[in-house]
Design a protein around this motif. Sequence first.
Motif, short mmCIF file in Angstrom:
data_model
loop_
_atom_site.label_atom_id
_atom_site.label_comp_id
_atom_site.label_asym_id
_atom_site.label_seq_id
_atom_site.Cartn_x
_atom_site.Cartn_y
_atom_site.Cartn_z
N PRO A 58 -8.44 -19.48 -0.69
CA PRO A 58 -7.66 -20.10 0.60
C PRO A 58 -6.82 -20.80 -0.90
O PRO A 58 -6.87 -21.65 -1.89
CB PRO A 58 -8.57 -21.32 0.71
N ASN A 59 -5.29 -20.24 -0.13
CA ASN A 59 -4.21 -21.26 -1.05
C ASN A 59 -3.86 -20.59 -2.32
O ASN A 59 -2.85 -20.66 -2.75
CB ASN A 59 -4.24 -22.24 -0.92
N LYS A 60 -4.55 -19.19 -2.77
CA LYS A 60 -4.45 -19.00 -4.19
C LYS A 60 -4.34 -17.64 -4.02
O LYS A 60 -3.63 -16.94 -4.58
CB LYS A 60 -5.73 -19.27 -4.79
N GLN A 61 -5.49 -17.11 -3.59
CA GLN A 61 -5.53 -15.01 -4.28
C GLN A 61 -5.62 -14.74 -2.05
O GLN A 61 -5.97 -15.40 -1.34
CB GLN A 61 -6.63 -14.60 -4.85
N TYR A 62 -4.94 -13.45 -2.41
CA TYR A 62 -4.35 -12.80 -0.92
C TYR A 62 -4.34 -11.24 -1.58
O TYR A 62 -4.38 -10.68 -2.22
CB TYR A 62 -3.08 -12.74 -0.48
N LYS A 63 -5.03 -11.10 -0.41
CA LYS A 63 -4.74 -8.88 -0.96
C LYS A 63 -4.03 -8.25 1.24
O LYS A 63 -4.15 -8.79 1.89
CB LYS A 63 -6.18 -8.86 -0.18
N LEU A 64 -2.97 -8.34 0.52
CA LEU A 64 -1.91 -7.32 0.94
C LEU A 64 -2.19 -6.03 1.26
O LEU A 64 -2.27 -5.60 0.15
CB LEU A 64 -0.54 -7.89 1.19
N THR A 65 -2.73 -5.91 2.74
CA THR A 65 -2.55 -3.91 2.62
C THR A 65 -1.76 -3.59 3.52
O THR A 65 -0.58 -4.23 4.31
CB THR A 65 -3.97 -4.47 3.46
N PHE A 66 -1.08 -2.07 3.08
CA PHE A 66 -0.26 -1.86 3.44
C PHE A 66 -0.93 -0.15 3.91
O PHE A 66 -1.07 0.77 3.48
CB PHE A 66 0.79 -1.67 2.33
N PRO A 67 -0.88 0.05 5.07
CA PRO A 67 -2.10 1.18 5.77
C PRO A 67 -0.42 2.30 5.37
O PRO A 67 0.20 1.66 5.70
CB PRO A 67 -2.32 1.02 6.67
N ASN A 68 -0.81 4.14 4.84
CA ASN A 68 -0.23 5.03 6.11
C ASN A 68 0.77 5.17 4.25
O ASN A 68 1.87 4.35 5.24
CB ASN A 68 0.54 5.14 6.81
N TYR A 69 0.82 3.84 3.36
CA TYR A 69 1.66 3.34 2.63
C TYR A 69 2.47 5.39 2.46
O TYR A 69 3.55 5.58 2.35
CB TYR A 69 1.42 3.40 1.32
N ASN A 70 1.72 6.46 2.10
CA ASN A 70 2.36 7.33 1.37
C ASN A 70 1.99 8.45 2.45
O ASN A 70 2.82 9.71 2.13
CB ASN A 70 1.90 7.78 -0.03
N LEU A 71 0.39 8.42 2.61
CA LEU A 71 -0.19 10.03 3.34
C LEU A 71 -0.68 8.96 4.46
O LEU A 71 -1.37 7.88 4.40
CB LEU A 71 -0.72 10.52 2.60
N PRO A 72 -1.17 9.85 5.25
CA PRO A 72 -1.65 9.53 7.04
C PRO A 72 -3.10 9.09 6.58
O PRO A 72 -3.87 9.57 5.91
CB PRO A 72 -2.02 11.09 7.74
N GLY A 73 -3.94 8.10 7.08
CA GLY A 73 -4.75 7.09 6.24
C GLY A 73 -5.01 6.73 5.17
O GLY A 73 -6.13 6.08 4.79
N ASP A 74 -4.61 6.45 4.70
CA ASP A 74 -3.70 6.00 2.99
C ASP A 74 -4.35 4.64 3.19
O ASP A 74 -3.60 4.42 3.92
CB ASP A 74 -3.76 6.52 1.61
N GLN A 75 -4.44 3.80 2.29
CA GLN A 75 -3.99 2.12 2.37
C GLN A 75 -4.08 2.00 0.73
O GLN A 75 -4.19 2.81 -0.43
CB GLN A 75 -5.27 1.52 2.25
N LEU A 76 -2.43 1.28 0.83
CA LEU A 76 -2.13 0.63 -0.80
C LEU A 76 -2.51 -0.72 -0.69
O LEU A 76 -1.71 -1.70 0.06
CB LEU A 76 -0.98 1.04 -1.37
N SER A 77 -3.48 -1.21 -1.47
CA SER A 77 -3.67 -2.59 -1.20
C SER A 77 -3.12 -3.62 -2.88
O SER A 77 -3.26 -3.50 -4.21
CB SER A 77 -5.27 -2.78 -1.36
N ILE A 78 -2.34 -4.18 -2.62
CA ILE A 78 -1.81 -5.34 -3.52
C ILE A 78 -2.50 -7.04 -3.56
O ILE A 78 -2.18 -7.61 -2.71
CB ILE A 78 -0.10 -5.53 -3.65
#
Length: 164
Positions: free
Chosen positions: A144-164
């Motif tokens: 909390p208030n320090k680390q987050y995980k952003l997930t971007f679905p279908n970033y490049n191909l259908p069904g994939d995920q890019l997480s930062i």
Amino acid sequence: MNKKILLPVMMLCLSSGKMMAQENQKQELVNSIKSKLAFSKDNLKKYSWIETTTVFYKGEQKSVKVYQCYYDVDGGLQKVETAGGTPAAPPRGLRGRIAENKTDDITAYLTKADALIKTYLPPDPEKLQQIEAAGTSTVGVLVPNKQYKLTFPNYNLPGDQLSI
């Protein structure tokens, strides 16, 4: 005014306020990532580095390639193969031809895999913004208030995920 109706309306207003705060926080995180990616890309152009690619097949090392990498004046990435690789002496005869065919197949597969990986790294800020604008990205709180995980679905191909 009926008190029973007032309470759900207040709860609805509070929950929509929380959702708006979460959306604002998510947009701030996406904007932060975009600016840091741009800063890193500009900073990286000042450096050169050595990239080593080692290929293993069935637990056995097949090849090592060493590249000197840098950005040229036009901003294009240049990779120059150096004399650090390990060329293996090919077997002779029938075994040599079979090994050559396998090597060609593996090389083609690895070339495709390498090209696919390069479409993800480094992340494209424009794609991140498009996914964010579509409303499909998600934020996970790791600390909390320090680390987050952003997930971007279908970033490049259908069904994939890019997480930062």
